[in-house]
Design an enzyme around this catalytic site. Structure first.
Site, PDB file in Angstrom:
ATOM      1  N   TRP A 128       0.872  -1.186   0.000  1.00 12.30           N
ATOM      2  CA  TRP A 128       0.000   0.000   0.000  1.00 12.30           C
ATOM      3  C   TRP A 128       0.901   1.226   0.000  1.00 12.30           C
ATOM      4  O   TRP A 128       1.816   1.318   0.819  1.00 12.30           O
ATOM      5  CB  TRP A 128      -0.865  -0.057   1.266  1.00 12.30           C
ATOM      6  N   ASP A 209      -0.733  -5.745   9.357  1.00  9.71           N
ATOM      7  CA  ASP A 209      -1.738  -4.758   8.974  1.00  9.71           C
ATOM      8  C   ASP A 209      -2.935  -5.550   8.467  1.00  9.71           C
ATOM      9  O   ASP A 209      -2.786  -6.392   7.571  1.00  9.71           O
ATOM     10  CB  ASP A 209      -1.176  -3.850   7.862  1.00  9.71           C
ATOM     11  N   LYS A 244     -13.520  -0.977   6.283  1.00 11.49           N
ATOM     12  CA  LYS A 244     -14.086  -1.805   5.218  1.00 11.49           C
ATOM     13  C   LYS A 244     -15.154  -2.749   5.734  1.00 11.49           C
ATOM     14  O   LYS A 244     -16.276  -2.769   5.225  1.00 11.49           O
ATOM     15  CB  LYS A 244     -12.972  -2.624   4.554  1.00 11.49           C
TER      16      LYS A 244
HETATM   17  C1  LMR Z   1      -6.803   1.827  -0.467  1.00 13.53           C
HETATM   18  O1  LMR Z   1      -5.716   1.232  -0.536  1.00 13.53           O
HETATM   19  O2  LMR Z   1      -7.405   2.225  -1.468  1.00 13.53           O
HETATM   20  C2  LMR Z   1      -7.444   2.018   0.880  1.00 13.53           C
HETATM   21  O3  LMR Z   1      -6.656   1.452   1.873  1.00 13.53           O
HETATM   22  C3  LMR Z   1      -7.816   3.406   1.150  1.00 13.53           C
HETATM   23  C4  LMR Z   1      -6.654   4.317   1.386  1.00 13.53           C
HETATM   24  O4  LMR Z   1      -6.670   5.038   2.388  1.00 13.53           O
HETATM   25  O5  LMR Z   1      -5.719   4.358   0.577  1.00 13.53           O
END
Ligand code: LMR
Length: 395
Positions: A128, A209, A244
């Site tokens: 992420w 996470d 979520k």
């Molecule tokens: C995402 O990866 O789209 C979600 O976790 C929302 C975010 O805050 O980025």
């Protein structure tokens, strides 16, 4: 004063929502930020949350501050969800703080680590986008371990274990408990055991996470990796989110949990976690946590929640296979069958950044440049348009 300050780039994920909103085309499709949507493209309250709102509205509210780590009942419910029967066994070894979303939990953990265990932070490649930013913002050095195998379309377990065996005792390693963001590919239970072995040999600190519990295989199944570690001796952190699985994105409700080697260790660590919180946002907001607690402590509402989570999980699976089938039926030049092995909200499509750019500029399809799509952004209405846009771009 800020004459020389250049504008910062847009956020790679949330910036997509801004760009999508500004796009005047009514045929546009948003597969960017990970938000669950129904077939009308809406994100309404879950029914269990709606009912909990009604119950809470009748109660007298104490408007004083919450404790720095939030109410004990909330923490207990979080640990119960994450650790199942192990929560009771661990007793005082497990401690939880209510945080503003999973991001808040990660930042509190990062601040704590930067002060008390400032080694390197190992993140999966890819991960992420905000993981990198959060740990760097806390002043930590970020490294990555191999994770995605683009050729085999899955987890590069050998590469991952090899890289992890270079992590030091002073380092932190972050794992996605399940529904890996962005790839959708998770290690198998046996592979998690191998990861745990490397941890035991190297002695690094682990941070899980988990933002998609219930969206992969089930509420218990999706945290099996965490429970594998909870059965061992080594301490670990968990950053979790209810954005979520409770559809409470804008309530910012998450948690930071620590499982220590002993209750004494957990309590000492948490005395510093409290300082990290106090010097950041002081103490948490009430409403989101109150809603989650109202649902989880009421057997009828909890059962309803579990059904609603199962419904969201089923919708994600259905959409994924509908997309794969429709691409195949349209005679797409590539086989997207590998997407059926992915879990959770995201699919790594294998589309190249330039193809993503073209999808956006030519067809108004928004997705992360890595080729990650939010599967939940697909609807019966936009699916045919999405498929013809993809086939047009890949030829
Ligand atoms: C995402 O990866 O789209 C979600 O976790 C929302 C975010 O805050 O980025």
């Amino acid at each position: 004063m800020f004459e020389r300050l250049e504008s910062a780039p847009a956020d790679p994920i949330l910036g997509l929502t801004e760009a999508f909103r500004a796009d005047p085309r009514d045929t546009k499709i948003n597969l960017g930020v990970g938000v669950f949507k129904n077939d009308e493209g809406k994100t309404p309250s879950l029914e269990c949350v709606h009912r909990a709102e009604k119950i809470l509205a009748e109660l007298e509210v104490d408007r004083s501050y919450l404790p720095i780590t939030g109410p004990d009942t909330y923490g207990k419910e979080v640990r119960q969800l994450l650790l199942g029967p192990l929560a009771a066994e661990l007793g005082g070894r497990g401690m939880t703080a209510q945080t503003p979303g999973g991001t808040g939990a990660l930042r509190v953990a990062a601040d704590f680590i930067a002060k008390h265990r400032p080694g390197k932070v190992w993140l999966s490649d890819p991960t992420w986008a905000n993981h990198n930013a959060i740990f760097k913002a806390a002043g930590l050095e970020v490294k990555s371990y191999r994770y995605y195998d683009a050729e085999r379309r899955g987890v590069n377990v050998e590469g991952m274990l090899e890289d992890l065996s270079r992590a030091d005792e002073s380092d932190l390693v972050l794992f996605h408990a399940s529904c890996h963001n962005p790839t959708g590919f998770d290690p198998t239970p046996e592979q998690w055991l191998a990861v745990q072995k490397v941890q035991a040999a190297r002695g690094f600190l682990t941070l899980f996470d988990t933002a998609y519990q219930g969206f992969g295989d089930g509420l218990d199944e999706d945290v099996a990796s965490i429970r594998t570690f909870a059965k061992g001796k080594a301490p670990f952190f968990v950053a979790s989110s209810f954005s979520k699985n409770f559809s409470l994105y804008n309530e910012r409700i998450g948690a930071l949990t620590f499982v220590g080697e002993s209750a004494d260790e957990a309590s000492r660590v948490f005395s510093h976690v409290k300082i990290a919180i106090r010097t950041n946002y002081s103490n948490p907001a009430r409403h989101g946590g109150a809603l989650v607690t109202a649902v989880l402590t009421n057997p009828e509402l909890k059962a309803l929640w579990e059904t609603e989570v199962a419904g969201m999980r089923a919708r994600l699976r259905d959409l994924r296979s509908r997309l794969v089938d429709a691409l195949k039926a349209s005679g797409a030049s590539r086989d997207f069958g590998f997407m059926l092995k992915q879990k959770g909200m995201f699919s790594y499509t294998g589309l190249a950044p330039e193809e993503v750019d073209q999808l956006t500029s030519k067809h108004g399809v928004y997705m992360v440049r890595s080729g990650r799509i939010n599967v939940a952004g697909i609807t019966s209405k936009n699916l045919p348009r999405l498929v013809s846009a993809i086939t047009d771009v890949i030829g």
